[in-house]
Design an enzyme around this catalytic site. Sequence first.
Site, short mmCIF file in Angstrom:
data_model
loop_
_atom_site.label_atom_id
_atom_site.label_comp_id
_atom_site.label_asym_id
_atom_site.label_seq_id
_atom_site.Cartn_x
_atom_site.Cartn_y
_atom_site.Cartn_z
N HIS A 122 0.81 -1.22 0.00
CA HIS A 122 0.00 0.00 0.00
C HIS A 122 0.85 1.27 0.00
CE1 HIS A 122 0.41 -0.19 4.52
NE2 HIS A 122 0.44 1.11 4.36
N ASP A 152 0.38 -7.71 1.61
CA ASP A 152 0.76 -6.30 1.66
C ASP A 152 2.28 -6.13 1.68
OD1 ASP A 152 0.29 -3.62 1.57
OD2 ASP A 152 -0.13 -3.37 3.71
N GLY A 222 3.43 6.67 8.22
CA GLY A 222 4.82 6.79 7.77
C GLY A 222 5.68 5.64 8.23
N ASN A 223 5.23 4.93 9.29
CA ASN A 223 5.95 3.74 9.75
C ASN A 223 5.71 2.53 8.84
OD1 ASN A 223 5.93 4.87 12.94
ND2 ASN A 223 7.62 3.52 12.37
N SER A 224 4.66 2.58 8.03
CA SER A 224 4.32 1.44 7.18
C SER A 224 5.50 1.05 6.31
CB SER A 224 3.13 1.78 6.29
OG SER A 224 1.96 1.92 7.04
N GLY A 280 -5.96 -27.74 1.16
CA GLY A 280 -7.15 -28.21 0.46
C GLY A 280 -8.29 -28.54 1.38
#
Length: 463
Positions: A122, A152, A222-224, A280
Amino acid sequence: MKKIASTFLIALFAGAITLGSYKLFFENTNYAIISHDEGQSVFNTSLTPTSPKGAGINEVDFSVAAENTVNAVVHVKNVTVSRTPHSLMDFFYGSGGSERPQVGTGSGVIISQDGYIVTNNHVISKANKLQVTLNNNKTYDAELIGTDPNTDIALIKIDAEGNLPYLAFGDSDDMKIGEWVLAVGNPFNLTSTVTAGIVSAKARDLGKNQSFIQTDAAVNPGNSGGALVNTNGDLIGINTAITSQTGSYVGYSFAVPSNIAKKVVDDILEYGNVQKGILGIKTLNINTPYAIEKGLNEIEGVYISGVEEGTGAEDAKLQEGDVIKKVDNIKVRKFADLTGYLSAKRPDDSVEVTIDRDGDEFTVPVLLKKRQTVIVPVMGLEVKNLTKEDNKKFKTKQGVKIVGVPETYRGYGLEGKVLLSVDNKEINDIEEARNLFGSISRYGKTSITMINENGERERLIFQ
């Protein structure tokens, strides 16, 4: 001589009288009275010496881990260009309008000395241009290598002079609840900020069948994409999300475990996309009335409600009613424990699955296989890889077949057609389809291109 002796005796006698008078009249004597009282409080004290530094956090030194981490964490700037429509024609057909650049920021972690950087999907999604700023304030243009919207995770690369400082992946399975961790990133565009906390929980599910590390280390916008490291400086997670009504840190933050991030990166480098192996099995939502009525919501483990045809679970003779208790000696208490561990595995990997069947426990090997169908994000279409018969029938080697359509899109005649591209990006298999649908915006326009049995191409635009 007699005179001297007499004087000495008089002086000695006078001193004795003076001392006795002082003791009798002026000095107060303190007496302690000790009695046996059944109601008296009793205190046990420890003779163990205490640290002059105090206890707890003061005994932990974060300086080495912080020093080794800050130079490997970078600032990532994402520049996207959006088009503002000026008319109804612009709005419906996407033509014309004015371009407006938008800038997003986040963090990234250098994982190799030649400039490979892992970050969040992101953070770089829909980027027209990527820039990376190192801790020494040098800025470089970055190239997108690959992404996996489902975890992500994204991989980018810069070409810098000389070898870069980097972090090695640690083993997130070895991490313990209560262990000290550091979160390093660039919140509010501040260079390499370090915060400390503990691991609050493992295998936390946020509703997307993902498995996160939960920590109370302060993480803000901003830490992402930044690093979550242990006190040895090992990379054990990629900071991803916070739970907050305000968008700022309130005590909970989440990170993708390093074992999952490493597997995604390895797959992107080796195969170009993520290779996912599946058991499965089918499971129940434990919060449904049926599960609660049957007491399945109280089971510790994963209840198997069905087995998919042609999978490793079927080959291993797993069956409805079995409860998975362990996988490769990793205890499974809930579905996120299972998915979190299997996310680090590939097709053709074998795992040892411990099953509880009617009170009897046994362990069987299960071969993970590649999924042939998947439900794509956002639109919810179920698609499958093309067979040789499909290739011949539709006269194409590219695309995936639409085999299931949710109620929302039933009137568009999608089922049974081959999906060729999303937003003009080609699709070759179900993994590419899932990634492309996972990266589209819920609030913008999405175009899909299909082909029918007659070889006719159709293009639909969804708002």
